[in-house]
Design a protein around this motif. Structure first.
Motif, PDB file in Angstrom:
ATOM      1  N   ASP A 198      -1.683   0.951  11.915  1.00 13.88           N
ATOM      2  CA  ASP A 198      -3.005   1.422  11.483  1.00 13.88           C
ATOM      3  C   ASP A 198      -3.222   1.077  10.009  1.00 13.88           C
ATOM      4  OD1 ASP A 198      -5.477   3.011  11.927  1.00 13.88           O
ATOM      5  OD2 ASP A 198      -4.570   4.280  10.401  1.00 13.88           O
ATOM      6  N   SER A 199      -4.393   0.505   9.695  1.00 14.70           N
ATOM      7  CA  SER A 199      -4.671   0.076   8.318  1.00 14.70           C
ATOM      8  C   SER A 199      -4.773   1.247   7.354  1.00 14.70           C
ATOM      9  CB  SER A 199      -5.979  -0.733   8.276  1.00 14.70           C
ATOM     10  OG  SER A 199      -5.875  -1.885   9.074  1.00 14.70           O
ATOM     11  N   ASN A 200      -5.365   2.341   7.791  1.00 12.77           N
ATOM     12  CA  ASN A 200      -5.510   3.500   6.904  1.00 12.77           C
ATOM     13  C   ASN A 200      -4.161   4.101   6.556  1.00 12.77           C
ATOM     14  OD1 ASN A 200      -8.327   3.328   6.886  1.00 12.77           O
ATOM     15  ND2 ASN A 200      -8.499   4.515   8.782  1.00 12.77           N
ATOM     16  N   ARG A 201      -3.296   4.199   7.555  1.00 13.91           N
ATOM     17  CA  ARG A 201      -1.949   4.714   7.289  1.00 13.91           C
ATOM     18  C   ARG A 201      -1.174   3.760   6.389  1.00 13.91           C
ATOM     19  NH1 ARG A 201       1.111   6.117  12.615  1.00 13.91           N
ATOM     20  NH2 ARG A 201       2.658   6.708  11.023  1.00 13.91           N
ATOM     21  N   GLN A 202      -1.343   2.465   6.596  1.00 13.08           N
ATOM     22  CA  GLN A 202      -0.684   1.501   5.712  1.00 13.08           C
ATOM     23  C   GLN A 202      -1.168   1.658   4.276  1.00 13.08           C
ATOM     24  OE1 GLN A 202      -1.418  -2.380   7.351  1.00 13.08           O
ATOM     25  NE2 GLN A 202       0.300  -2.266   8.796  1.00 13.08           N
ATOM     26  N   SER A 203      -2.471   1.877   4.112  1.00 15.25           N
ATOM     27  CA  SER A 203      -3.021   2.053   2.769  1.00 15.25           C
ATOM     28  C   SER A 203      -2.451   3.301   2.094  1.00 15.25           C
ATOM     29  CB  SER A 203      -4.543   2.143   2.848  1.00 15.25           C
ATOM     30  OG  SER A 203      -5.106   2.330   1.573  1.00 15.25           O
ATOM     31  N   ARG A 204      -2.363   4.409   2.843  1.00 17.44           N
ATOM     32  CA  ARG A 204      -1.788   5.633   2.274  1.00 17.44           C
ATOM     33  C   ARG A 204      -0.314   5.439   1.924  1.00 17.44           C
ATOM     34  NH1 ARG A 204      -5.083   8.077   6.311  1.00 17.44           N
ATOM     35  NH2 ARG A 204      -3.295   8.225   7.736  1.00 17.44           N
ATOM     36  N   GLN A 205       0.408   4.724   2.809  1.00 16.60           N
ATOM     37  CA  GLN A 205       1.827   4.474   2.537  1.00 16.60           C
ATOM     38  C   GLN A 205       1.997   3.619   1.284  1.00 16.60           C
ATOM     39  OE1 GLN A 205       4.301   5.817   3.994  1.00 16.60           O
ATOM     40  NE2 GLN A 205       6.078   4.605   3.340  1.00 16.60           N
ATOM     41  N   LEU A 206       1.123   2.632   1.107  1.00 14.48           N
ATOM     42  CA  LEU A 206       1.194   1.799  -0.094  1.00 14.48           C
ATOM     43  C   LEU A 206       0.881   2.605  -1.349  1.00 14.48           C
ATOM     44  CD1 LEU A 206      -0.460  -1.572   1.028  1.00 14.48           C
ATOM     45  CD2 LEU A 206       1.898  -1.222   0.280  1.00 14.48           C
ATOM     46  N   GLU A 207      -0.050   3.540  -1.262  1.00 13.05           N
ATOM     47  CA  GLU A 207      -0.350   4.396  -2.423  1.00 13.05           C
ATOM     48  C   GLU A 207       0.858   5.244  -2.802  1.00 13.05           C
ATOM     49  OE1 GLU A 207      -3.769   6.653  -1.394  1.00 13.05           O
ATOM     50  OE2 GLU A 207      -5.165   4.960  -1.541  1.00 13.05           O
ATOM     51  N   GLU A 208       1.558   5.788  -1.806  1.00 12.92           N
ATOM     52  CA  GLU A 208       2.760   6.577  -2.097  1.00 12.92           C
ATOM     53  C   GLU A 208       3.840   5.707  -2.736  1.00 12.92           C
ATOM     54  OE1 GLU A 208       3.956   8.383   1.531  1.00 12.92           O
ATOM     55  OE2 GLU A 208       2.168   9.666   1.715  1.00 12.92           O
ATOM     56  N   LEU A 209       4.009   4.504  -2.197  1.00 15.09           N
ATOM     57  CA  LEU A 209       5.031   3.606  -2.762  1.00 15.09           C
ATOM     58  C   LEU A 209       4.655   3.182  -4.186  1.00 15.09           C
ATOM     59  CD1 LEU A 209       5.729   1.375   0.365  1.00 15.09           C
ATOM     60  CD2 LEU A 209       7.185   3.187  -0.548  1.00 15.09           C
ATOM     61  N   THR A 210       3.368   2.981  -4.430  1.00 13.55           N
ATOM     62  CA  THR A 210       2.927   2.614  -5.787  1.00 13.55           C
ATOM     63  C   THR A 210       3.208   3.742  -6.772  1.00 13.55           C
ATOM     64  OG1 THR A 210       1.170   1.240  -4.829  1.00 13.55           O
ATOM     65  CG2 THR A 210       0.941   1.853  -7.145  1.00 13.55           C
ATOM     66  N   ALA A 211       3.007   4.982  -6.350  1.00  9.67           N
ATOM     67  CA  ALA A 211       3.307   6.123  -7.218  1.00  9.67           C
ATOM     68  C   ALA A 211       4.792   6.180  -7.542  1.00  9.67           C
ATOM     69  CB  ALA A 211       2.854   7.413  -6.546  1.00  9.67           C
ATOM     70  N   LYS A 212       5.632   5.897  -6.537  1.00  8.15           N
ATOM     71  CA  LYS A 212       7.081   5.893  -6.774  1.00  8.15           C
ATOM     72  C   LYS A 212       7.463   4.774  -7.748  1.00  8.15           C
ATOM     73  CE  LYS A 212       8.404   7.918  -2.325  1.00  8.15           C
ATOM     74  NZ  LYS A 212       8.928   9.167  -2.915  1.00  8.15           N
ATOM     75  N   MET A 213       6.794   3.620  -7.640  1.00  5.56           N
ATOM     76  CA  MET A 213       7.078   2.514  -8.572  1.00  5.56           C
ATOM     77  C   MET A 213       6.697   2.881  -9.998  1.00  5.56           C
ATOM     78  SD  MET A 213       6.040  -0.962  -6.545  1.00  5.56           S
ATOM     79  CE  MET A 213       5.700  -0.711  -4.811  1.00  5.56           C
TER      80      MET A 213
END
Length: 261
Positions: free
Chosen positions: A37-52
């Protein structure tokens, strides 16, 4: 981490936090590959960006702490800390590149989603229209016309508001222009006044200089007259000194004759 415990406990703690973030990033990207799902992928990328971002902040803290303790450590320890920092930066950059790749793929999917279904929607509308009765088509057309009229009214309202704002802006600009003109005129008047005052100061200065010269000349004349008077009084029989105009010559000394009885 164990190698840093003997060097600096704070550095060891920061390294442990960075290692935890790297493990979370690795697991997060593995999980991201399984998400469709694109929306879930987008949320997952936001979480990973915060961790970075957290990881970048910790690496900066690690670098600052290692520089603060440089003078306490030997050269080998400082070299080891520098190599650890470079390793952390390389690993973080690899995750950043992976995040950019996933972001690009996600944006391409969104473009396909927005562009692709247009033809399907058009075909669906054609099928719906073919199944409608004349009355339904007329009602649908009237509804669309009403919506269009409402959109036009909203557009007119926006246009009127824009015109009002433009009128107010033009009035404000005109007022500011007039104010600027008045300021320029006042500056010209001030400049003229300063120029006139400068000329007056110069004239006054010349008059003062002339008055001083006249006073000095008068003073010399008075001193000369006083000197001549003093000399005349001291030596009245000196013929080489002319009489001062307006000053009577000294009276001759009178001899009293004694006449016996």
């Amino acid at each position: 981490m164990d190698s840093l415990l003997g060097v600096n406990e704070e550095l060891a703690e920061i390294e442990g936090q960075i290692s935890d973030i790297f493990r979370a990033l690795s697991n997060g990207f593995q999980k991201l590959e399984k998400i469709k799902d694109s929306n879930r992928q987008s949320r997952q990328l936001e979480e990973l960006t915060a961790k970075m971002r957290d990881c970048k902040r910790l690496i900066k803290e690690f670098d600052r702490e290692s520089k603060d303790s440089e003078y306490k450590n030997d050269s080998d320890t400082n070299k080891m800390l520098s190599e650890k920092k470079q390793t952390m930066i390389k690993e973080l950059n690899s995750y950043v590149a992976l995040k950019k790749q996933y972001t690009s793929n996600l944006e391409n999917k969104r473009v396909d989603l927005f562009e692709g279904p247009g033809e399907g929607f058009a075909e669906e509308n054609v099928l719906l229209a073919s199944n409608m009765t004349n009355q339904q088509l007329m009602d649908q057309g009237n509804q669309m016309m009403d919506e269009t009229d409402q959109a036009i009214e909203r557009s007119k309202k926006v246009v009127h508001e824009t015109i009002d704002v433009g009128t107010e802006t033009a009035a404000a600009l005109k007022s500011q222009t007039e104010q600027m003109s008045r300021i320029v005129n006042e500056l010209d008047s001030i400049h003229f006044s300063i120029k006139k005052a400068s000329q007056l100061v110069k004239e006054i200065g010349r008059q003062v200089a002339t008055d001083r010269c006249i006073m000095a000349l008068l003073f010399l004349i008075v001193v000369g007259v006083i000197a001549i008077i003093i000399v005349k009084l001291v030596n009245p029989n000196n013929k080489d000194i002319r009489d001062v105009p307006g000053l009577a010559p000294p009276a001759p000394s009178r001899k009293l004759l004694w006449i016996p009885n």
